[in-house]
Motif scaffolding. Structure first.
Motif, mmCIF file in Angstrom:
data_model
loop_
_atom_site.group_PDB
_atom_site.id
_atom_site.type_symbol
_atom_site.label_atom_id
_atom_site.label_comp_id
_atom_site.label_asym_id
_atom_site.label_seq_id
_atom_site.Cartn_x
_atom_site.Cartn_y
_atom_site.Cartn_z
ATOM 1 N N GLY A 74 -25.838 -9.653 -6.644
ATOM 2 C CA GLY A 74 -24.400 -9.282 -7.303
ATOM 3 C C GLY A 74 -23.809 -10.440 -7.328
ATOM 4 O O GLY A 74 -23.826 -11.383 -6.172
ATOM 5 N N TYR A 75 -22.706 -10.659 -8.154
ATOM 6 C CA TYR A 75 -21.883 -11.889 -8.194
ATOM 7 C C TYR A 75 -20.631 -11.450 -8.534
ATOM 8 O O TYR A 75 -20.252 -10.598 -9.110
ATOM 9 N N TRP A 76 -19.495 -12.539 -8.214
ATOM 10 C CA TRP A 76 -18.068 -12.346 -8.354
ATOM 11 C C TRP A 76 -17.745 -13.695 -9.108
ATOM 12 O O TRP A 76 -17.890 -14.742 -8.789
ATOM 13 N N GLY A 77 -16.613 -13.233 -10.000
ATOM 14 C CA GLY A 77 -16.082 -14.310 -10.645
ATOM 15 C C GLY A 77 -14.966 -14.910 -9.413
ATOM 16 O O GLY A 77 -14.570 -14.265 -8.564
ATOM 17 N N GLN A 78 -13.922 -15.841 -10.047
ATOM 18 C CA GLN A 78 -13.033 -16.439 -9.257
ATOM 19 C C GLN A 78 -11.612 -15.410 -9.207
ATOM 20 O O GLN A 78 -10.835 -15.784 -8.318
ATOM 21 N N GLY A 79 -11.609 -14.905 -10.392
ATOM 22 C CA GLY A 79 -10.330 -13.850 -10.349
ATOM 23 C C GLY A 79 -9.335 -14.656 -11.265
ATOM 24 O O GLY A 79 -9.228 -15.603 -11.436
ATOM 25 N N THR A 80 -8.549 -13.755 -11.837
ATOM 26 C CA THR A 80 -7.434 -14.142 -12.645
ATOM 27 C C THR A 80 -6.215 -13.153 -12.503
ATOM 28 O O THR A 80 -6.359 -11.937 -12.458
ATOM 29 N N GLN A 81 -5.150 -13.676 -12.363
ATOM 30 C CA GLN A 81 -3.972 -13.218 -12.011
ATOM 31 C C GLN A 81 -3.277 -12.443 -13.307
ATOM 32 O O GLN A 81 -3.104 -13.321 -14.332
ATOM 33 N N VAL A 82 -2.991 -10.967 -13.006
ATOM 34 C CA VAL A 82 -2.223 -10.371 -14.116
ATOM 35 C C VAL A 82 -0.879 -9.712 -13.167
ATOM 36 O O VAL A 82 -0.972 -9.282 -12.036
ATOM 37 N N THR A 83 0.264 -10.239 -13.808
ATOM 38 C CA THR A 83 1.585 -9.820 -13.466
ATOM 39 C C THR A 83 2.336 -9.237 -14.349
ATOM 40 O O THR A 83 2.333 -9.578 -15.632
ATOM 41 N N PRO A 133 3.846 -1.951 -13.787
ATOM 42 C CA PRO A 133 3.979 -2.990 -12.659
ATOM 43 C C PRO A 133 2.849 -2.681 -11.677
ATOM 44 O O PRO A 133 2.352 -3.755 -11.180
ATOM 45 N N GLU A 134 2.484 -1.649 -11.505
ATOM 46 C CA GLU A 134 1.383 -1.259 -10.405
ATOM 47 C C GLU A 134 -0.157 -1.884 -10.936
ATOM 48 O O GLU A 134 -0.819 -1.771 -10.156
ATOM 49 N N ASP A 135 0.011 -2.277 -12.131
ATOM 50 C CA ASP A 135 -1.275 -2.990 -12.384
ATOM 51 C C ASP A 135 -1.335 -4.383 -12.073
ATOM 52 O O ASP A 135 -2.504 -5.088 -12.360
ATOM 53 N N THR A 136 -0.217 -4.963 -11.661
ATOM 54 C CA THR A 136 -0.216 -6.361 -10.958
ATOM 55 C C THR A 136 -1.083 -6.476 -9.938
ATOM 56 O O THR A 136 -1.449 -5.912 -8.832
ATOM 57 N N ALA A 137 -2.069 -7.338 -10.019
ATOM 58 C CA ALA A 137 -3.108 -7.681 -9.093
ATOM 59 C C ALA A 137 -4.200 -9.077 -9.568
ATOM 60 O O ALA A 137 -3.754 -9.403 -10.943
ATOM 61 N N VAL A 138 -4.981 -9.515 -8.860
ATOM 62 C CA VAL A 138 -5.913 -10.363 -9.271
ATOM 63 C C VAL A 138 -7.044 -9.708 -9.673
ATOM 64 O O VAL A 138 -7.552 -8.602 -8.804
ATOM 65 N N TYR A 139 -7.676 -9.758 -10.752
ATOM 66 C CA TYR A 139 -8.827 -9.023 -11.381
ATOM 67 C C TYR A 139 -9.991 -10.183 -11.465
ATOM 68 O O TYR A 139 -9.843 -11.173 -11.728
ATOM 69 N N TYR A 140 -10.979 -9.450 -10.948
ATOM 70 C CA TYR A 140 -12.242 -10.095 -10.789
ATOM 71 C C TYR A 140 -13.396 -9.387 -11.670
ATOM 72 O O TYR A 140 -13.365 -8.134 -11.717
ATOM 73 N N CYS A 141 -14.091 -10.199 -12.165
ATOM 74 C CA CYS A 141 -15.416 -9.780 -12.815
ATOM 75 C C CYS A 141 -16.506 -9.655 -11.920
ATOM 76 O O CYS A 141 -16.619 -10.647 -10.776
ATOM 77 N N ARG A 142 -17.529 -8.758 -12.120
ATOM 78 C CA ARG A 142 -18.348 -8.428 -11.141
ATOM 79 C C ARG A 142 -19.567 -8.287 -11.990
ATOM 80 O O ARG A 142 -19.608 -7.380 -13.053
#
Length: 114
Positions: free
Chosen positions: A102-111, A87-96
């Motif tokens: 340097g650049y970021w992705g928009q993120g993907t939700q992991v619940t 459960p503590e892995d729940t977050a929005v995950y971003y690619c970098r």
């Protein structure tokens, strides 16, 4: 134009697995150090795992032994295999990408549900 597009997030029960992907365009992917970050509500964005151009990897202590970062330079794609999710892995995950400025992705939700 640089684009990093994440996919593969979703809802999973504790103990389950997910595989995140990050498709890169507009960068010389093979020359870019890459990483996965995550940000949970109320928390700072933190590094989860990184991979160098030569394949050297590093992981946050909290995910060592459970997560694996990899890259496919032929497909310009970064991956994060996540096993034994908690459960503590729940977050929005971003690619970098550390290419250029340097650049970021928009993120993907992991619940992860308990």
């Amino acid at each position: 134009q640089v684009q990093l597009v994440e996919s593969g997030g979703g809802l999973v029960q504790a103990g389950g697995s997910l595989r995140l992907s990050c498709a890169a365009s507009g960068v010389i992917f093979s020359m870019s150090g890459m990483g996965w970050f995550r940000q949970a509500p109320g928390n700072q964005r933190e590094l989860v795992a990184g991979i160098g151009t030569g394949g050297t990897t590093n992981y946050a202590d909290s995910v060592k032994g459970r997560f694996t970062i990899s890259r496919d330079n032929a497909k310009n794609t970064l991956y994060l295999q996540m096993n034994d999710l908690k459960p503590e892995d729940t977050a929005v995950y971003y690619c970098r990408s550390w290419y250029g400025r340097g650049y970021w992705g928009q993120g993907t939700q992991v619940t992860v549900s308990s």
